[in-house]
Design an enzyme around this catalytic site. Structure first.
Site, PDB file in Angstrom:
ATOM      1  N   LYS A 174      -1.839   3.023 -14.640  1.00  0.00           N
ATOM      2  CA  LYS A 174      -1.178   4.059 -13.843  1.00  0.00           C
ATOM      3  C   LYS A 174       0.318   3.732 -13.721  1.00  0.00           C
ATOM      4  CE  LYS A 174      -0.339   7.364 -10.861  1.00  0.00           C
ATOM      5  NZ  LYS A 174      -0.120   8.713 -11.349  1.00  0.00           N
ATOM      6  N   LYS A 195       8.769   3.483  -5.027  1.00  0.00           N
ATOM      7  CA  LYS A 195       7.734   2.499  -4.693  1.00  0.00           C
ATOM      8  C   LYS A 195       6.906   2.166  -5.931  1.00  0.00           C
ATOM      9  CE  LYS A 195       3.944   3.950  -3.471  1.00  0.00           C
ATOM     10  NZ  LYS A 195       2.710   4.310  -4.222  1.00  0.00           N
ATOM     11  N   THR A 204      -1.910   5.086  -5.964  1.00  0.00           N
ATOM     12  CA  THR A 204      -1.078   4.243  -6.820  1.00  0.00           C
ATOM     13  C   THR A 204      -0.659   3.026  -6.018  1.00  0.00           C
ATOM     14  OG1 THR A 204      -0.271   6.187  -7.978  1.00  0.00           O
ATOM     15  CG2 THR A 204       1.011   4.170  -8.236  1.00  0.00           C
TER      16      THR A 204
END
Lengths: 292, 292, 292, 292
Positions: D172, D241, D95
C-alpha cells in the site's frame, strides 16, 4: 608598468583603483563610459574602445559579466585582441566557462600575445580593500610577469594552477558552488532552529564564532539570519549563470552533483519570482517551504 | 567538587580526564568496565553501576551513544536518576533528540534534581586538548553552577541557549548537519575539479588556506582530498543516527531540508555497503557516481 | 507517393519498412550503407548521399541520433536540404532540441520547402508493429499532406501541436522524462519492497495488473523487477542526451525540475560506470545504494 | 454473514454500503455517531462503542486515519479487540505502518482471533463503485474466509501477499508513493511544456490518451493540468503521513529513496502553507518555483 583595465563594474573599478594607487600607468575602458569618470579623476586615461585601451599596454585586465561579454571585448567590433602588442598579457578575471578562456588563449597565442586566466574571489568590499584571493593559470613566463602586479590586488600571492588557463576557472566555479552550499546549509539549519523555538540570530552568532568562524559564513550568514538580502552584491541571475557553468562542467565530465542541482534550482526559482535581492536571497526558498 | 562521569567512549574518557586534571573528585562508570582503567590510574574511583557512580555527586556528566542508551542510564536497572542527590545536576552531553532531554528534564525536576543539556562540538582530539565548543540549556541556577566546571573542557565559555534543554540539542543537530553539508560540498567540488584535470590535493590546499581556512574544512577536507577515511573518528551509522534526528525535527516542525536528505541518503548507502570508514566516507558516493 | 527515408537505425528501418509496405515509392539513405540492404531487398532504392536520396521526393523522413547528426544530414556535405524539391516536406522524427527544428524550419522556409517536426513514441518493436504514437507540429498545409502518410506508422492519428515545430519536440522530451520518472519510481518501490521482505516479481505483477496496468510500466517494470537490463533498446548515453535536452529547456524557461535532475544524475552515473545495459539500467543505482 | 464495520469516513461508508448491499448483516461504529445515519437507514445496526460493534461478528473491518486511531480502536477504552469472538477476523484496511499491523496481529493471535491486513487502493468514488483494488496478508485460513467477502468491494480478487500482515502495508505504501511520483512527473512536464509555449490541457490530453492512458494519470493529471485541486479527496496532511511511513520503512531497511524525499518535502511545504486542497495540490510547488 603600462596597464589597461577593461570592465569597470563594482569589482573592476575597485581593482583598477588599486592598480593606479600602486603607481601603474592605467588606461581604462567601460561600455558605459560614465563609469570611468572616478578613475579619470584619479589619473587614469579613458579609452573610447577596447582596442584603443590596450595600445602599448604590457598587461590588459578584463572583468566583465559573462562569456559573451568577454568574447565581444576580445574579438567583437573594436575588440582588443588584434590591438594587443606582441608579448602583451591579457589577465582574464571574469567568471566564465573554462573552455572560453582555453579557446581565447589559443587565439592569443596565434596572435603572439598571452591570455592568463586570473579569476578572483571576494566581494566588492574585499576588492576595494585589496583583500581578494587570486588564482592564475596559463603560460609560465606570462604568469611570472603577472605575479607581482597581481599582488597589489589581493592578500597573499596568486595560487598557480598550471599551464591550462581553464583550470583557474574550474577553481573559481568550485568556489562559488561551495559558497552557495554554505548559504543553503545555513538556510536549512537556521530555519529548523527557528521553527524549533530558537532565535535565528543567536544560532548565527554561535556558529560563526565557533565551528564556522570564517568571513564567508559571517557575511552571508548575516543575510540569512536576518532574512534581509540587501544591498545586492551580485544579482541572483549572475550567480545562477555561474552555477549553470558548474553544471555544464559537471555534464561534460560526467559528475553528478546533487547539491549543485539544488542551489541552481533555488536560484532559478528566485529569478523566476523576479526578486530584487542579493543572490544569497535564494535562501528564502527554504523559509517559504517551511511556511515562514 | 564531587563529580560523576558516565560513558567513557573516546569523547567521554578525554573529558573525564580533563575534569580530573582540574582537581575534581571523580567517580566514573562505563558499561564495559575495562575502559575505566586509565582513569582509575589517574585517581578516579570506578563505580559498578550508574546509581553507585552518582552517590554524593554534585554533578553527573553523561556521554553515551544514543537516546536508548541515555534513557537506560537514567531510568533503567541501576539507573542513576533515582540515586541523584537533591539539587544535583545532570550534565547531559550525548547527541540525542531534543525531546529526549526535555522528557528526562521533567523526570529530574519531579525527583528534585536538574538536567542541563550540554552537548559538545569537536572530535576526540579536541576533547583531549580541552578545545571543545560547548552549549548549554536548562535550569538557570543549575547552569550557573555548571558554567565554571564546563570551562575546563572547552575553549571559551559555554553558550547559553535558554531554559529549554531541547534547544541545546537542536543546536548540536544543526551543527552536525552543517558539517555534513561542508563535506558533501567538498566532495562534489573536488570530484569535479579532478575530472576536469586538476589535482584534488591542490584544490583542497587552496580552499583551506583562503575562503575556507577553517579547522573543520581542513580536517574533513583532508580525508575527502585523499579519499582515505581512516582512522574512524565516528562510524557512518552513528552520524546517520544524528541526521535521522535532524530529519525527525524537520518533520515535527515541517521544514523541508533538501541538503539534509542528500547527506542522510549518502550515509545510508555507506551503511548499506557496510564500509568500515569514518563517517566522512559518505563522500565516496560522489566519487563512485562519477566513475572514479 | 515518392518518399525518402534517411537514417536506418532500429527505429528508422522499421518505419521505412511500413512505408514501403503501404505502397510508397521509397528511396533510403544511411551513413553505414550496409544497413540499407534489407530494405533494398523489399524494393527500396538506395541512395549514396542524403542529397541524392531526396531527388523528386514529396516527403523526406529523417530519423537520426542527435542534433549534430540531423544538422549534418540537412546542411553538411551532400546534405539534403539544398536538394529538396520546392514544396517538399521534411518530416523530422529525431529527438532533438526544439530550437534545432525551429532553426532548420526557417532554413527550409527560405529554401521553399517545409520542415514538420514529427517525433514518435515507442520502442523498435512498436515501430515494427506500426504501433507508434505520433505528434506533429509545423506548417499547416504540410501537416495536412503528411497526416495520411503518418497513419501507416502508428496507432491513431498524429496529434497536432500547432505551427511551432519546436512544440512537438517539447512533447517528445516531456514524454521521455515521464518514462524515466516511472522507471525511477518503480526502482525505489521495488527495492523498498524487496528489502522489506517481499518479492520484486510479485510487486511488479500486482502493480502492472492494477493501478499501473499500462504497457510502459509493464515493459520497463519487467527489467526493473528482474534487474536484468538486456537487450539494449537504447543506450544510457542516448537517453542521457534526451534528459540533457529536457534540462536545457528547463534552464531556458526557468523551470526547476527536481525529478529530472535525479534521473539525469543516475543516467550520468550509469554512463560513468560504462555499463553496457539498456537505459532503464539506471534503476540499478537505487539497488546499489540500498546495498543489494 | 455477521460483519462489523468500524470507521465511516468517505472510504469506510462506501465499503460498508457495498457489504450491506451484498446481503451481509452489518453493525457499524463511528467516533462521530451522526456519520452512521445513512447506513442505519439502509438497515445497518449502529453500535455505541467499538467493543459493542463486534459482538458476535465473524469479521470486523476497520478503516481509520492513522496508526494511533487504529491502536485506540483495538485496545483503547471500549476497544474491540478484547470483545472479538474466538476465531473472528479483523480485516485491517487503514494505511498504517507495517509494524503496527504486525504488532496488532500478535495481540490478536494471543487473544484467539486473527488480524488480516487488507489495505485498499482507490478513491472514494472507486469504493462506491466497488472498483477498489485489494491486497491481503496474514493467517492462511482467515484469508480464505475473507476472500469471498472482499470480492464485493473491488474489481478482481484480492492479491495475496503471504502470511506477514506487514507485507500488505508495504505494498500500500509503495502504491501511494508511486502515485505521488506520477503526479510530480506530470507537474514538472506540464509546467515545462507551458513555459515552452504549449497548453497544459493539450499536453495532458495527449499523454493520457497515449503512453499514459491510465485512470490514475487521467484523474490526478486533470487536477495538475487545470491547477485546480478541488474537491479534497484526501488532505495533504493525510498523504504526507503515508509518505512519512514510506520514509520510515526506507530508514529501517536502509533504502535511499530520492523521489520519495522530494514528494514528502513538497507535501510538507503544502502543509506548512496551510492550503485547503487535495493532496495532489503539492504539484503547485513546481508551478510556483517556475514563477507561474
Amino acid at each position: 608598468m603600462k596597464i589597461a583595465f577593461l570592465g569597470l563594474g563594482n569589482m573592476g573599478e575597485a581593482m583598477a583603483t588599486n592598480l593606479l594607487n600602486a603607481g601603474h600607468e592605467l588606461t581604462v575602458y567601460n561600455r558605459t563610459a560614465s563609469k570611468a569618470a572616478p578613475l579619470e579623476k584619479l589619473g587614469a586615461t579613458v579609452a573610447a574602445t577596447p582596442a584603443q585601451a590596450v595600445q602599448d599596454a604590457a598587461i590588459a585586465f578584463s572583468m566583465v559579466t559573462d562569456d559573451a561579454a568577454l568574447q565581444a571585448l576580445c574579438t567583437g567590433p573594436y575588440g582588443f585582441l588584434p590591438a594587443l602588442a606582441q608579448g602583451a598579457i591579457h589577465a582574464s578575471c571574469s567568471t566564465v566557462a573554462p573552455d572560453t578562456n582555453r579557446r581565447l588563449a589559443e587565439e592569443h597565442a596565434r596572435h603572439g600575445s598571452h591570455l592568463v586566466a586570473t579569476p578572483v574571489f571576494g566581494k566588492p568590499e574585499a576588492a576595494a580593500a585589496a583583500k581578494l584571493w587570486l588564482v592564475m593559470a596559463g603560460d609560465e613566463g606570462a604568469k611570472q610577469t603577472l605575479r607581482p602586479v597581481l599582488e597589489v590586488l589581493g592578500q597573499g600571492s596568486a595560487q598557480d594552477f598550471g599551464p591550462d588557463p581553464g583550470a583557474a576557472n574550474v577553481i573559481k566555479l568550485c568556489g562559488n558552488f561551495m559558497l552557495g552550499a554554505a548559504i543553503q546549509a545555513m538556510a536549512e539549519a537556521f530555519t529548523l532552529a527557528q521553527k524549533s523555538g530558537l532565535e535565528r540570530q543567536q544560532v548565527y552568532e554561535f556558529f560563526t564564532t565557533t565551528l564556522f568562524n570564517l568571513p564567508v559564513y559571517k557575511s552571508y550568514g548575516k543575510l540569512v539570519a536576518e532574512r534581509h538580502y540587501q544591498p545586492v552584491g551580485a544579482a541572483p541571475a549572475i550567480i545562477r549563470k555561474d552555477l549553470r557553468l558548474v553544471l555544464d562542467e559537471a555534464r561534460t565530465h560526467v559528475v553528478p552533483m546533487p547539491f549543485a542541482n539544488i542551489i541552481f534550482d533555488q536560484l532559478s526559482a528566485t529569478v523566476a519570482k523576479k526578486e530584487d535581492v542579493d543572490w544569497a536571497g535564494f535562501a528564502e526558498r527554504v523559509a517559504e517551504n517551511a511556511g515562514l
